[in-house]
Design a protein around this motif. Structure first.
Motif, PDB file in Angstrom:
ATOM      1  N   ASP A  21       1.044   4.423  -2.699  1.00  7.14           N
ATOM      2  CA  ASP A  21       1.029   5.842  -2.346  1.00  7.14           C
ATOM      3  C   ASP A  21       2.179   6.582  -3.028  1.00  7.14           C
ATOM      4  O   ASP A  21       1.996   7.668  -3.581  1.00  7.14           O
ATOM      5  CB  ASP A  21       1.126   6.031  -0.828  1.00  7.14           C
ATOM      6  CG  ASP A  21      -0.160   5.683  -0.090  1.00  7.14           C
ATOM      7  OD1 ASP A  21      -1.253   5.768  -0.699  1.00  7.14           O
ATOM      8  OD2 ASP A  21      -0.073   5.329   1.098  1.00  7.14           O
ATOM      9  N   ASP A  81      -2.395  -5.635  -1.752  1.00 13.08           N
ATOM     10  CA  ASP A  81      -2.369  -4.369  -1.010  1.00 13.08           C
ATOM     11  C   ASP A  81      -2.074  -3.198  -1.952  1.00 13.08           C
ATOM     12  O   ASP A  81      -2.698  -2.139  -1.851  1.00 13.08           O
ATOM     13  CB  ASP A  81      -1.318  -4.402   0.107  1.00 13.08           C
ATOM     14  CG  ASP A  81      -1.697  -5.305   1.265  1.00 13.08           C
ATOM     15  OD1 ASP A  81      -2.858  -5.779   1.312  1.00 13.08           O
ATOM     16  OD2 ASP A  81      -0.823  -5.555   2.126  1.00 13.08           O
ATOM     17  N   ALA A  98       0.833  -1.209   0.000  1.00 10.82           N
ATOM     18  CA  ALA A  98       0.000   0.000   0.000  1.00 10.82           C
ATOM     19  C   ALA A  98       0.864   1.254   0.000  1.00 10.82           C
ATOM     20  O   ALA A  98       0.557   2.238  -0.698  1.00 10.82           O
ATOM     21  CB  ALA A  98      -0.942  -0.010   1.205  1.00 10.82           C
ATOM     22  N   PRO A 100      -9.917   5.573  -8.496  1.00 11.13           N
ATOM     23  CA  PRO A 100     -11.058   4.659  -8.623  1.00 11.13           C
ATOM     24  C   PRO A 100     -11.510   4.512 -10.071  1.00 11.13           C
ATOM     25  O   PRO A 100     -11.342   5.413 -10.895  1.00 11.13           O
ATOM     26  CB  PRO A 100     -12.138   5.327  -7.773  1.00 11.13           C
ATOM     27  CG  PRO A 100     -11.709   6.728  -7.557  1.00 11.13           C
ATOM     28  CD  PRO A 100     -10.235   6.793  -7.757  1.00 11.13           C
ATOM     29  N   HIS A 157      -6.385   1.510  -6.312  1.00 15.47           N
ATOM     30  CA  HIS A 157      -7.791   1.683  -6.690  1.00 15.47           C
ATOM     31  C   HIS A 157      -8.502   2.699  -5.801  1.00 15.47           C
ATOM     32  O   HIS A 157      -9.433   3.368  -6.253  1.00 15.47           O
ATOM     33  CB  HIS A 157      -8.528   0.343  -6.675  1.00 15.47           C
ATOM     34  CG  HIS A 157      -8.308  -0.456  -7.916  1.00 15.47           C
ATOM     35  ND1 HIS A 157      -7.769  -1.713  -7.903  1.00 15.47           N
ATOM     36  CD2 HIS A 157      -8.525  -0.156  -9.216  1.00 15.47           C
ATOM     37  CE1 HIS A 157      -7.669  -2.163  -9.137  1.00 15.47           C
ATOM     38  NE2 HIS A 157      -8.113  -1.230  -9.951  1.00 15.47           N
ATOM     39  N   GLN A 158      -8.100   2.801  -4.532  1.00 12.73           N
ATOM     40  CA  GLN A 158      -8.659   3.860  -3.687  1.00 12.73           C
ATOM     41  C   GLN A 158      -8.234   5.234  -4.202  1.00 12.73           C
ATOM     42  O   GLN A 158      -9.017   6.180  -4.196  1.00 12.73           O
ATOM     43  CB  GLN A 158      -8.171   3.701  -2.241  1.00 12.73           C
ATOM     44  CG  GLN A 158      -8.788   2.542  -1.506  1.00 12.73           C
ATOM     45  CD  GLN A 158      -8.183   2.399  -0.107  1.00 12.73           C
ATOM     46  OE1 GLN A 158      -7.100   2.896   0.186  1.00 12.73           O
ATOM     47  NE2 GLN A 158      -8.904   1.695   0.759  1.00 12.73           N
ATOM     48  N   LEU A 159      -6.995   5.343  -4.630  1.00 14.07           N
ATOM     49  CA  LEU A 159      -6.450   6.619  -5.093  1.00 14.07           C
ATOM     50  C   LEU A 159      -6.926   6.983  -6.494  1.00 14.07           C
ATOM     51  O   LEU A 159      -7.089   8.160  -6.811  1.00 14.07           O
ATOM     52  CB  LEU A 159      -4.912   6.564  -5.064  1.00 14.07           C
ATOM     53  CG  LEU A 159      -4.294   6.381  -3.681  1.00 14.07           C
ATOM     54  CD1 LEU A 159      -2.819   6.008  -3.796  1.00 14.07           C
ATOM     55  CD2 LEU A 159      -4.474   7.639  -2.846  1.00 14.07           C
ATOM     56  N   ALA A 171      -5.241  -2.684  -4.238  1.00 15.05           N
ATOM     57  CA  ALA A 171      -6.373  -2.128  -3.491  1.00 15.05           C
ATOM     58  C   ALA A 171      -6.142  -0.655  -3.177  1.00 15.05           C
ATOM     59  O   ALA A 171      -7.051   0.178  -3.321  1.00 15.05           O
ATOM     60  CB  ALA A 171      -6.602  -2.927  -2.212  1.00 15.05           C
ATOM     61  N   ARG A 172      -4.944  -0.309  -2.751  1.00 10.59           N
ATOM     62  CA  ARG A 172      -4.659   1.094  -2.419  1.00 10.59           C
ATOM     63  C   ARG A 172      -4.664   1.972  -3.669  1.00 10.59           C
ATOM     64  O   ARG A 172      -5.213   3.078  -3.646  1.00 10.59           O
ATOM     65  CB  ARG A 172      -3.306   1.194  -1.700  1.00 10.59           C
ATOM     66  CG  ARG A 172      -2.912   2.619  -1.355  1.00 10.59           C
ATOM     67  CD  ARG A 172      -3.911   3.241  -0.380  1.00 10.59           C
ATOM     68  NE  ARG A 172      -3.508   4.606  -0.069  1.00 10.59           N
ATOM     69  CZ  ARG A 172      -4.363   5.589   0.174  1.00 10.59           C
ATOM     70  NH1 ARG A 172      -5.671   5.363   0.180  1.00 10.59           N
ATOM     71  NH2 ARG A 172      -3.933   6.793   0.442  1.00 10.59           N
ATOM     72  N   TYR A 186       1.585   6.856  -6.789  1.00 11.43           N
ATOM     73  CA  TYR A 186       0.562   7.875  -7.053  1.00 11.43           C
ATOM     74  C   TYR A 186       1.128   9.289  -6.886  1.00 11.43           C
ATOM     75  O   TYR A 186       0.885  10.169  -7.721  1.00 11.43           O
ATOM     76  CB  TYR A 186      -0.626   7.651  -6.116  1.00 11.43           C
ATOM     77  CG  TYR A 186      -1.726   8.664  -6.290  1.00 11.43           C
ATOM     78  CD1 TYR A 186      -2.594   8.593  -7.372  1.00 11.43           C
ATOM     79  CD2 TYR A 186      -1.895   9.693  -5.370  1.00 11.43           C
ATOM     80  CE1 TYR A 186      -3.608   9.532  -7.535  1.00 11.43           C
ATOM     81  CE2 TYR A 186      -2.905  10.625  -5.523  1.00 11.43           C
ATOM     82  CZ  TYR A 186      -3.759  10.535  -6.616  1.00 11.43           C
ATOM     83  OH  TYR A 186      -4.758  11.463  -6.781  1.00 11.43           O
TER      84      TYR A 186
END
Length: 192
Positions: A27, A66, A23, A76, A72-74, A69-70, A30
């Motif tokens: 970050d 991880d 994750a 979407p 995809h949060q950042l 998933a992270r 990104y």
């Protein structure tokens, strides 16, 4: 990125996933994208393999999930291209380092499966079978839970003519041969 746009090419960002802290790596990836122009119109890719020739290092399946998933949060609603190969990920015929686990949600597969030979690149590319066809060595539903691979890396020894005989200034900063991939997706799919 600017030169790719001027040439009408799609642009992709690539992260080589290290072992641990998936994750946090997402970050950092990104943030780097944000610092260099954002994520709009950028194909997102993560490489899942060993770092060393001894095949003793590399991310775990948890690191991969991880990271995905992270990211995809950042970012979407976007697919992540996941690059790997059978000795690392595994498939129905080969357990591989990770044991052929399910595809992380929201990923498409770039499968490394090389063609032997020294033919010109275009000739090698013409021999790559589309996924799911009779000549495809990896039929549907045989790699994790990916139905098909979207990309295939078919060579890691392609040669770009102008650089064929030039020595590298420092071997730590590159190689004299290139990877070659083919996509089985249209431009709109790639942009998604």
């Amino acid at each position: 990125r600017r030169r790719a746009a001027q040439a009408g090419l799609l642009f992709g960002a690539y992260h080589f996933l290290e072992a641990g802290h998936g994750a946090a790596q997402a970050d950092a990836f990104y943030r780097r994208l944000q610092d260099t122009g954002g994520v709009s119109g950028v194909m997102l890719m993560v490489d899942v393999e060993w770092r060393d020739d001894a095949e003793t290092s590399g991310p775990s399946y948890s690191d991969v999930t991880d990271f995905c998933a992270r990211l995809h949060q950042l970012v979407p609603g976007r697919s992540i291209v996941l690059y790997t190969f059978s000795r690392y990920w595994g498939n129905a015929a080969t357990k591989g380092h990770l044991g052929d686990p399910p595809a992380p949600e929201g990923t498409v597969l770039n499968w490394a499966s090389y063609l032997d030979g020294t033919a010109p690149l275009a000739e090698l590319a013409s021999k790559v079978a589309a996924p799911g066809t009779a000549n495809d060595p990896y039929p549907p539903n045989k790699i994790g839970t990916w139905n098909l691979y979207t990309f295939r890396q078919f060579s890691n020894s392609a040669i770009y003519g102008p650089y064929q005989y030039q020595p590298l200034p420092d071997a730590r900063f590159g190689q004299s041969t290139l990877d070659a991939d083919i996509s089985f997706a249209d431009r709109d799919h790639l942009l998604a």
